[in-house]
Design an enzyme around this catalytic site. Structure first.
Site, short mmCIF file in Angstrom:
data_model
loop_
_atom_site.label_atom_id
_atom_site.label_comp_id
_atom_site.label_asym_id
_atom_site.label_seq_id
_atom_site.Cartn_x
_atom_site.Cartn_y
_atom_site.Cartn_z
N PRO A 31 -9.34 64.28 -8.17
CA PRO A 31 -8.27 63.24 -8.35
C PRO A 31 -6.86 63.68 -9.27
O PRO A 31 -7.26 64.02 -10.42
CB PRO A 31 -9.09 62.22 -8.78
CG PRO A 31 -10.20 62.77 -9.55
CD PRO A 31 -10.57 63.94 -8.80
N THR A 89 -15.05 58.24 -13.75
CA THR A 89 -14.45 59.22 -14.58
C THR A 89 -14.82 58.52 -16.07
O THR A 89 -14.54 57.56 -16.41
CB THR A 89 -12.95 59.55 -14.52
OG1 THR A 89 -12.77 60.02 -13.24
CG2 THR A 89 -12.44 60.43 -15.79
N ARG A 131 -2.78 65.39 -26.06
CA ARG A 131 -1.96 66.07 -25.10
C ARG A 131 -0.56 66.63 -25.79
O ARG A 131 0.51 65.93 -25.74
CB ARG A 131 -1.77 65.47 -23.97
CG ARG A 131 -3.07 65.20 -23.15
CD ARG A 131 -3.00 64.45 -21.86
NE ARG A 131 -4.48 63.93 -21.46
CZ ARG A 131 -4.65 63.26 -20.33
NH1 ARG A 131 -3.42 63.05 -19.56
NH2 ARG A 131 -5.91 63.05 -20.09
N HIS A 144 -12.15 67.64 -17.40
CA HIS A 144 -10.84 66.97 -17.07
C HIS A 144 -9.66 68.25 -16.89
O HIS A 144 -8.61 68.15 -17.72
CB HIS A 144 -10.28 65.98 -18.18
CG HIS A 144 -9.56 65.04 -17.57
ND1 HIS A 144 -10.20 63.81 -16.81
CD2 HIS A 144 -8.49 64.53 -17.42
CE1 HIS A 144 -9.59 62.81 -16.51
NE2 HIS A 144 -8.27 63.52 -16.65
N VAL A 159 -10.91 76.35 -11.77
CA VAL A 159 -10.77 76.89 -10.37
C VAL A 159 -9.32 77.26 -9.85
O VAL A 159 -8.54 76.20 -9.90
CB VAL A 159 -11.43 75.78 -9.54
CG1 VAL A 159 -11.29 76.69 -8.24
CG2 VAL A 159 -12.86 75.66 -9.96
N ARG A 160 -9.07 78.29 -9.75
CA ARG A 160 -7.82 78.72 -9.28
C ARG A 160 -7.71 79.31 -7.83
O ARG A 160 -6.56 79.48 -7.35
CB ARG A 160 -7.14 79.55 -10.35
CG ARG A 160 -6.77 78.93 -11.55
CD ARG A 160 -5.79 77.94 -11.51
NE ARG A 160 -5.72 77.26 -12.55
CZ ARG A 160 -5.86 76.00 -13.08
NH1 ARG A 160 -7.03 75.55 -12.30
NH2 ARG A 160 -5.84 75.62 -14.35
#
Length: 434
Positions: free
Chosen positions: A106, A185, A194, A330, A364-365
Site C-alpha cells: 500500500p 498497519t 521524516r 515501512h 525490494v528493488r
C-alpha cells in the site's frame, strides 16, 4: 492474464523478447528497467515535494540503507544442467492460488505521482494478476478502484484510527467492495521523523491529498460536520501563492463533504475541518493487542498485521489467531536505524513455522531480491517504491512495466538457480556471505 494461470509462466523470457524485438524499431521501455535509472527518471518527473515524500526515509536514512545492505549478505547459488524449460511462479496465499508470489504494497497519495493514481495502479496490477493492497491514504475511494479494475485481487490496508466507528466503517466498506483481507498497519501510531518532508515543510494531507477514503466515508463526514459546527474562526495565515494553492487543493479534495465547487468551498469551513479532523483521528498511539480483537467483530475477512519486525510479535500474532504477518519497517520511513527486515525474516519464519503466511517488504528493488526473500521464508513479497516510480514516469504503463520487470527477473533467477517452482525456493538456494 488474470484468467490464464499459465500466463505467468515464462514471463522472464517473454519480457526480454518483447523488449528486444521492439528495440529493432528504436522503441524503448516506457519505464527504465534498471532500478537506479527508474528512480532517477522518477526524480525528474516528480515535484521536489512529491519525490521527497515517496523516496524519503526517516532520520538520516540509515534504515533504508540497512534494508538494502541486508540483501548483500546473501548470494544465489547458480545450478546449471537441470531442466528448467518449464517454470511455475504460482503459489498459495489466503487459501487461493496466485499466479505469482508478488503483491503490491500500500502506497498513499499516489496522485502526487500521476492523476490516475490508484486507478492506474489497480488496472496495471490486475493485468498481471498481482494482488494490490489498497492504501487507507488512497487518492480515490476504494469503490472507485474496484470499478476501475473489477477483475483484480485487492486487499485493504487500515491505519487504525482514533475513532472505532470510523475503523468499523472503513473495514465494512472494504469487505463490501470486494477486498480479500484487511491489512492493519501497526507502525504508524506515531508519524516518523521524516527529514526530507520536514526540509520542504510538506505533508500532503494538510492540502487535502490522500484522504479520499475518509472524505467518502459517512462516519468521517459526520465527524467533520460536528467539528465545523463547534470550531472557531480559521486562524489568520500569511497569504502567499502557496497558501492559495493549498486552500484550492483542500476545497477540491473535500468536495464529497461540502457538495460544492472550489469557489464555494473556499468560503466554507468544511475543507479546513476535514483536514483537521483527519489529522486528529488518523492514528492512535494507544493501540494495543487487545484492540485488535475488535476487528474480528467488524469483519469476517482475514486479518494481516503489517509492521511486524520482532520474532516475539510474530509468534504472538500466531497465538492470537491472526491470519498473517507482514514483515515490514515501512520502507525505512518510520524509524532511523531500525532493524532491517531481511535480517529478521529467517527467525520470524522459523517461529511462525508456516502456520500463517508471511508477507515481506522493505528494500525490494528487483526479482533477485524477491527470490532471496522467498528463500528466507516469505510467502509473498510486496513491492513498493518501484511501482510508484513507474507510475510517475509513465502512468499505468509504467506501473505495469515496473512490476513485470520484477516478475521477469524473479522467473529468470529461479531458472538459473536450477529451480522450476516457487515451492522449491528455500535457504539451500542461497549462500550467506561472511
Amino acid at each position: 492474464m488474470p484468467d490464464d494461470p499459465a500466463a505467468a509462466r515464462g514471463i522472464g523470457r517473454r519480457a526480454q523478447s518483447d523488449i528486444y524485438r521492439a528495440g529493432i524499431t528504436g522503441s524503448r521501455p516506457a519505464a527504465p528497467v534498471h532500478p537506479d535509472a527508474l528512480e532517477h527518471a522518477a526524480r525528474k518527473a516528480l515535484s521536489a515535494e512529491a519525490f521527497a515524500y515517496i523516496a524519503g526515509g526517516a532520520g538520516a536514512g540509515r534504515t533504508m540503507a540497512a534494508n538494502r545492505a541486508a540483501f548483500e549478505r546473501w548470494q544465489v547459488w547458480p545450478r546449471p544442467l537441470r531442466d528448467v524449460s518449464e517454470r511455475d511462479l504460482s503459489t498459495t496465499f489466503l487459501g487461493r492460488t496466485r499466479h505469482t508470489p508478488l503483491l503490491l504494497a500500500p502506497l498513499g497519495v499516489m496522485e502526487m505521482a500521476h492523476a490516475q493514481a490508484d486507478l492506474a495502479v489497480a488496472r496495471a496490477a490486475a493485468s498481471l494478476a498481482v494482488p494490490y493492497t489498497l492504501s487507507n491514504q488512497a487518492s480515490f475511494p476504494m469503490e472507485a478502484v474496484a470499478d476501475a479494475a473489477p477483475g483484480g485481487a485487492r486487499l485493504f490496508q487500515l491505519y487504525w484510527s482514533a475513532s472505532d466507528e470510523l475503523n468499523a466503517s472503513l473495514i465494512g466498506r472494504a469487505e463490501a467492495s470486494g477486498c480479500e483481507a484487511i491489512v492493519v498497519t501497526l507502525d504508524t501510531h506515531l508519524l516518523g521523523w521524516r527529514t526530507h518532508d520536514l526540509d520542504v515543510g510538506y505533508l500532503p494531507f494538510t492540502r487535502g491529498l490522500g484522504i479520499a477514503q475518509y472524505t467518502s466515508d459517512a462516519v468521517f463526514q459526520q465527524l467533520v460536520r460536528e467539528r465545523a459546527r463547534t470550531s472557531g474562526p480559521a486562524p489568520s495565515v500569511r497569504m502567499t501563492p502557496k497558501t492559495v494553492a493549498a486552500g484550492i487543493s483542500m476545497a477540491r479534495k473535500t468536495a464529497p463533504i461540502t457538495g460544492v465547487g472550489v469557489r464555494e468551498g473556499l468560503r466554507s469551513p468544511l475543507p479546513r475541518a476535514a483536514v483537521e479532523t483527519f489529522l486528529d483521528v488518523f492514528s492512535t498511539p494507544a493501540l494495543t493487542w487487545d484492540d485488535l480483537a475488535k476487528a474480528r467483530e467488524w469483519t469476517s475477512l482475514p486479518i494481516i498485521l503489517k509492521g511486524i519486525v520482532h520474532p516475539d510479535d510474530a509468534l504472538r500474532a500466531v497465538d492470537a489467531g491472526l491470519d498473517g504477518v507482514w514483515v515490514s519497517n515501512h520502507g525505512g520511513r518510520q524509524i532511523d536505524a531500525s532493524v532491517p527486515t531481511l535480517a529478521v525474516l529467517p527467525e520470524i519464519a522459523d517461529r511462525v513455522a508456516r502456520r500463517i503466511p508471511i508477507v515481506f517488504d522493505s528494500g525490494v528493488r528487483g526479482g533477485a531480491d524477491a527470490f532471496i526473500a522467498l528463500a528466507l521464508g516469505a510467502t509473498m513479497v510486496a513491492l513498493g517504491r518501484p511501482y510508484a516510480y513507474g507510475l510517475a514516469v509513465a502512468g499505468e504503463a509504467g506501473v505495469r512495466e515496473a512490476v513485470r520487470n520484477v516478475l521477469a527477473e524473479l522467473d529468470i533467477t529461479m531458472g538459473l538457480a536450477g529451480l522450476t517452482a516457487v515451492s522449491d525456493i528455500d535457504r539451500q538456494a542461497l549462500r550467506e556471505v561472511g
